[in-house]
Design an enzyme around this catalytic site. Structure first.
Site, short mmCIF file in Angstrom:
data_model
loop_
_atom_site.label_atom_id
_atom_site.label_comp_id
_atom_site.label_asym_id
_atom_site.label_seq_id
_atom_site.Cartn_x
_atom_site.Cartn_y
_atom_site.Cartn_z
N LYS A 174 -33.04 1.38 -42.36
CA LYS A 174 -32.00 1.52 -43.37
C LYS A 174 -31.69 2.98 -43.68
O LYS A 174 -32.61 3.81 -43.79
CB LYS A 174 -32.45 0.78 -44.63
CG LYS A 174 -31.54 0.86 -45.83
CD LYS A 174 -30.13 0.43 -45.52
CE LYS A 174 -30.01 -0.93 -44.88
NZ LYS A 174 -28.65 -1.18 -44.31
N ASP A 208 -35.48 -1.57 -37.68
CA ASP A 208 -34.49 -2.41 -36.99
C ASP A 208 -34.57 -2.25 -35.48
O ASP A 208 -34.14 -3.11 -34.72
CB ASP A 208 -33.08 -2.09 -37.49
CG ASP A 208 -32.88 -2.66 -38.87
OD1 ASP A 208 -33.37 -2.04 -39.84
OD2 ASP A 208 -32.30 -3.76 -38.97
N GLY A 264 -31.65 -8.19 -42.73
CA GLY A 264 -33.03 -7.90 -42.36
C GLY A 264 -33.22 -8.29 -40.90
O GLY A 264 -32.81 -9.39 -40.49
O1 MRU Z 1 -28.71 -3.84 -43.68
P1 MRU Z 1 -29.96 -4.64 -43.80
O2 MRU Z 1 -30.24 -5.14 -45.17
O3 MRU Z 1 -30.01 -5.75 -42.76
O4 MRU Z 1 -31.12 -3.62 -43.42
C1 MRU Z 1 -32.45 -4.06 -43.40
C2 MRU Z 1 -33.41 -2.99 -43.08
O5 MRU Z 1 -33.06 -1.88 -42.81
C3 MRU Z 1 -34.85 -3.37 -43.01
O6 MRU Z 1 -35.67 -2.29 -43.35
C4 MRU Z 1 -35.18 -3.81 -41.57
O7 MRU Z 1 -34.26 -4.73 -41.09
C5 MRU Z 1 -36.54 -4.40 -41.48
S1 MRU Z 1 -36.55 -5.99 -42.27
C6 MRU Z 1 -38.06 -6.66 -42.10
#
Ligand code: MRU
Length: 356
Positions: free
Chosen positions: A249, A238, A50
């Site tokens: 994601k 991200d 995240g």
């Molecule tokens: O691969 P991850 O689990 O780190 O991906 C997380 C996401 O894509 C979230 O939607 C993003 O980081 C926002 S978290 C508040």
């Protein structure tokens, strides 16, 4: 998230405790992180994930490096650890944002004999505290948008909750705040292949708070949206570029395309630490690809032929034109574009009056 569960905790013995998110919800295990190298490895291996949460973890990783560095060359040693942490995952800009804040403190103290451990620890704690405060503010801004219409179900993707942030969550923070105000009827959580953050983490967080949640395979989203029951798709980010393109994601792009087709509004919720104004558009965002085994195996069981070619990008980019609104801690950007983003990010943030 119950008040007692803390995914990222700095401990009195100057180590970092991380809740190991790879095994949730079936196993609740914590890892003791004692070096910057271990912090970097924990980020790469998805112990913690995240965007805001990996920024917070990396900041504490720098604190660990400063705790161990000694001798005249301590600035070089700590800066090498910052470089190592920066190489842990490429897409979430929050990681680099947090590390640059820590690097500035190192630079400001580089003529000192010892590393500025206390200043770095306070900076990491401030990043964590600020993220929680930002999530609470975004929760209310996002809920205000939902309040314009009669309560409906919402859909979310991946995990953007307390586990992914300093607490409360970004997209999931809006959902929490909106639920508390009676503005949503149900949450549809996509399972989020291949790490199953939606199934393992989002469904778990919501179920703990008795917020009605229905888990579904990612590919059922069109069917659900076609039913007319879903008012909003609410997701995190991200990285958001200067023109409002959003990396999130893998699968978010497909969901946004489907949402536009079926008349479901798209809300992206992210703190200003997620904006990268140095990039003109989403085509410039580095997209992380991960190993083949994440697709070829479920645990120890092979679910694909040996030696098959694999494509495993873990983020995609949704163009700004498919986003109805971006919510950040400073407010709301409807129909985001370059000008609206620049205006909100340049605006003076009102400060609380000084104490007499
Ligand atoms: O691969 P991850 O689990 O780190 O991906 C997380 C996401 O894509 C979230 O939607 C993003 O980081 C926002 S978290 C508040």
């Amino acid at each position: 998230m119950t008040a007692t569960l803390k995914p990222i905790r700095w401990c009195a013995d100057n180590t970092l405790e991380l809740l190991d998110q790879r095994w949730l919800p079936s196993r609740h295990e914590t890892l003791r992180i004692t070096t910057a190298e271990e912090a970097a490895e924990a980020i790469t291996s998805m112990v913690v994930r995240g965007a805001p949460a990996i920024g917070i973890t990396a900041a504490y990783g720098v604190v660990l490096a400063s705790h161990q560095a000694s001798g005249d060359d301590w600035p070089a040693v700590v800066n090498a650890s910052i470089d190592r942490l920066a190489a842990s995952r490429p897409t979430a800009i929050n990681l680099f944002w947090a590390l640059e804040r820590m690097r500035a403190i190192v630079s400001a103290h580089s003529q000192h004999e010892t590393p500025p451990f206390a200043a770095l620890l306070e900076a990491a704690r401030a990043i964590q505290r600020q993220d929680l405060a930002d999530c609470m503010a975004m929760g209310e801004y996002g809920a205000d948008l939902l309040a314009r219409e009669a309560p409906k179900a919402v859909m979310t993707h991946c995990n953007t909750g307390a586990l992914a942030t300093g607490g409360h969550g970004t997209a999931l923070g809006v959902i929490r705040s909106a639920w508390a105000r009676g503005l949503i009827t149900r949450v549809h959580a996509n399972e989020t292949r291949p790490w199953l953050q939606g199934a393992r983490l989002t469904a778990w967080e919501l179920a703990q708070e008795h917020i009605p949640v229905t888990l579904a395979v990612d590919s059922s989203a069109s069917l659900l949206m076609a039913s007319g029951d879903i008012g909003w798709l609410i997701v995190g980010a991200d990285r958001i570029t200067a023109n409002g393109d959003v990396a999130n994601k893998i699968g978010t792009l497909a969901l946004a395309v489907q949402a536009r087709y079926f008349g479901v509004k798209v809300m992206v919720v992210a703190p200003t630490s997620t904006f990268d104004l140095s990039l003109a558009s989403g085509t410039d965002i580095p997209i992380e690809t991960r190993g083949a085994r994440e697709l070829t195996h479920q645990g120890e069981r092979a679910v694909a032929p040996d030696d098959i070619d694999i494509f495993n990008p873990v983020f995609d980019v949704t163009p700004a034109e498919l986003v109805d609104v971006i919510v950040c801690e400073r407010g709301v950007i409807e129909r985001p574009d370059r000008a609206a983003i620049a205006q909100l990010l340049a605006a003076e943030i009102p400060r609380a009056p000084a104490m007499p």
